[in-house]
Design an enzyme around this catalytic site. Sequence first.
Site, PDB file in Angstrom:
ATOM      1  N   CYS A  72       0.680  -1.149   0.068  1.00  0.00           N
ATOM      2  CA  CYS A  72      -0.010   0.072  -0.100  1.00  0.00           C
ATOM      3  C   CYS A  72       0.775   1.344  -0.084  1.00  0.00           C
ATOM      4  O   CYS A  72       1.847   1.348   0.874  1.00  0.00           O
ATOM      5  CB  CYS A  72      -1.014   0.040   1.192  1.00  0.00           C
ATOM      6  SG  CYS A  72      -1.943   1.455   1.171  1.00  0.00           S
TER       7      CYS A  72
ATOM      8  N   ASP B 154      -2.033  -3.018 -14.482  1.00  0.00           N
ATOM      9  CA  ASP B 154      -2.550  -2.705 -15.889  1.00  0.00           C
ATOM     10  C   ASP B 154      -3.324  -3.892 -16.551  1.00  0.00           C
ATOM     11  O   ASP B 154      -2.973  -4.164 -17.695  1.00  0.00           O
ATOM     12  CB  ASP B 154      -1.499  -2.410 -16.722  1.00  0.00           C
ATOM     13  CG  ASP B 154      -1.019  -0.837 -16.533  1.00  0.00           C
ATOM     14  OD1 ASP B 154      -1.656  -0.172 -15.658  1.00  0.00           O
ATOM     15  OD2 ASP B 154       0.240  -0.480 -16.551  1.00  0.00           O
TER      16      ASP B 154
HETATM   17  C1  LIG Z   1      -9.072   1.907  -5.346  1.00  0.00           C
HETATM   18  C2  LIG Z   1      -7.909   0.897  -4.954  1.00  0.00           C
HETATM   19  C3  LIG Z   1      -7.985   0.367  -3.861  1.00  0.00           C
HETATM   20  C4  LIG Z   1      -6.860  -0.535  -3.857  1.00  0.00           C
HETATM   21  N1  LIG Z   1      -6.843  -1.370  -2.460  1.00  0.00           N
HETATM   22  C5  LIG Z   1      -5.922  -2.615  -2.282  1.00  0.00           C
HETATM   23  C6  LIG Z   1      -5.849  -3.356  -1.262  1.00  0.00           C
HETATM   24  O1  LIG Z   1      -6.643  -3.131  -0.247  1.00  0.00           O
HETATM   25  N2  LIG Z   1      -4.849  -4.251  -1.111  1.00  0.00           N
HETATM   26  C7  LIG Z   1      -3.878  -4.271  -2.117  1.00  0.00           C
HETATM   27  O2  LIG Z   1      -3.113  -5.446  -1.967  1.00  0.00           O
HETATM   28  N3  LIG Z   1      -4.018  -3.662  -3.438  1.00  0.00           N
HETATM   29  C8  LIG Z   1      -4.880  -2.643  -3.413  1.00  0.00           C
HETATM   30  N4  LIG Z   1      -4.982  -1.972  -4.449  1.00  0.00           N
HETATM   31  C9  LIG Z   1      -4.041  -2.395  -5.722  1.00  0.00           C
HETATM   32  C10 LIG Z   1      -4.557  -3.249  -6.535  1.00  0.00           C
HETATM   33  O3  LIG Z   1      -5.007  -4.454  -6.044  1.00  0.00           O
HETATM   34  C11 LIG Z   1      -3.387  -3.809  -7.868  1.00  0.00           C
HETATM   35  O4  LIG Z   1      -2.618  -4.340  -7.239  1.00  0.00           O
HETATM   36  C12 LIG Z   1      -3.155  -2.265  -8.422  1.00  0.00           C
HETATM   37  O5  LIG Z   1      -4.346  -1.588  -8.697  1.00  0.00           O
HETATM   38  C13 LIG Z   1      -2.560  -2.674  -9.908  1.00  0.00           C
HETATM   39  O6  LIG Z   1      -3.445  -3.095 -10.694  1.00  0.00           O
HETATM   40  P1  LIG Z   1      -4.429  -2.299 -11.920  1.00  0.00           P
HETATM   41  O7  LIG Z   1      -3.105  -1.717 -12.535  1.00  0.00           O
HETATM   42  O8  LIG Z   1      -4.725  -3.724 -12.839  1.00  0.00           O
HETATM   43  O9  LIG Z   1      -5.316  -1.842 -11.414  1.00  0.00           O
HETATM   44  C14 LIG Z   1      -5.711  -1.063  -4.859  1.00  0.00           C
HETATM   45  C15 LIG Z   1      -5.790  -0.194  -6.007  1.00  0.00           C
HETATM   46  C16 LIG Z   1      -6.969   0.723  -6.076  1.00  0.00           C
HETATM   47  C17 LIG Z   1      -7.083   1.488  -7.570  1.00  0.00           C
END
Ligand SMILES: Cc1cc2nc3c(=O)[nH]c(=O)nc-3n(C[C@H](O)[C@H](O)[C@H](O)COP(=O)(O)O)c2cc1C
Length: 350
Positions: A101, A209
Amino acid sequence: MLRLGSLEVALPAVQAALSGYSDRAMRVVARRRGAELCMAEVVLDKLVLLKGRLRDRMLALGPDDHPIGGQLMGAEPDQFGRAAAELVEHGYDLVDINFGCPVRKVLGRCRGGYLLTTPSVALDIVKSVLDRVGGRRPVTVKMRRGFDDSAESERNFFEIFDGAFDLGVASVTVHGRTVEQRYVGPSNRDFLKKVKGRAGDRVVLGSGDIFSPENVADVMGETGVDGVWIARGAIGNPFIFREARALLEGAPLPLPPSIAEQRRALEEHLALTAETHGADRAGIILRKVGIRYADLHPLRDEVRGVFIGVRTCADVEAVLQRWYDPAGEWPPVERRKVMDRVAAGALLEE
Ligand SMILES: Cc1cc2nc3c(=O)[nH]c(=O)nc-3n(C[C@H](O)[C@H](O)[C@H](O)COP(=O)(O)O)c2cc1C
């Protein structure tokens, strides 16, 4: 087939942990459209240890919400481990440890992504969690590819990555961005390939992504990771799971969700949100979710505009009546295109 210790799932595309989104409503709507393993929102270890009705409501699971991973955040190994045991008691099928995080307040309290700078504390946390879970459930780790782009940060990454597997975690999910990077710039697929190359048979999931079923197949194919998390790509698009499933099984890609299907998903999301968070809060929660569902609608801009004005359940129902009438005359629904908006800086973490 994705094997995480004793847990086996057929679909290697996991509904990601998403604070503020991956609640029971999002998970169940996604499951009804093909999702299998779903991750709950991260919770602070000390909140899990606060016994009482509020805590029990926060952790409550329905019979229609398995398999589910619970994810914890904290800074102190013993407390972290005790919270992990509580998740097992509450019926979670897997316990995941958050070392990713990037939120400033979290880093300031030495939690989440901060732990990538202190491998010995991170590994003490992993050990404590494994001890307390005692083999009853798989324990997994989620981490970013480093705190920043320095060589020291990469060394720390591999110290934690290798150390966690040596201690006995079932898998590690790697988000291909650094903590410092937050959500700016692309997720690094080459890094995922390097990690999986080193990991051999150890199970690695990729994150970053993944916005379409093609992204799922491409990242798995290009990097060799055993599975992926679908994160922002699943917000307002539960249909991505049935699409990913079809693509991975070599079946034809389903048609984009019709207006009737979109309406049904929104109705379910509203009903489950009201059940989980109470009718008073459901309208405002559906506002942010609906804005993302609007991306699937052929009149995206107009529908997005009306969702912005939503406050109550009655407002949501009025939007559904007006903009999601299955008998209405709508332009054809196309596959959701979000990459352009991501490049323009939209869909950042809120
Ligand atoms: C609004 C939001 C909340 C997220 N909350 C968490 C979380 O609680 N725990 C976690 O491991 N990752 C969290 N993430 C990260 C996502 O699980 C993921 O690893 C990250 O968005 C990258 O993937 P993406 O580019 O496909 O969105 C969060 C991401 C976003 C955008």
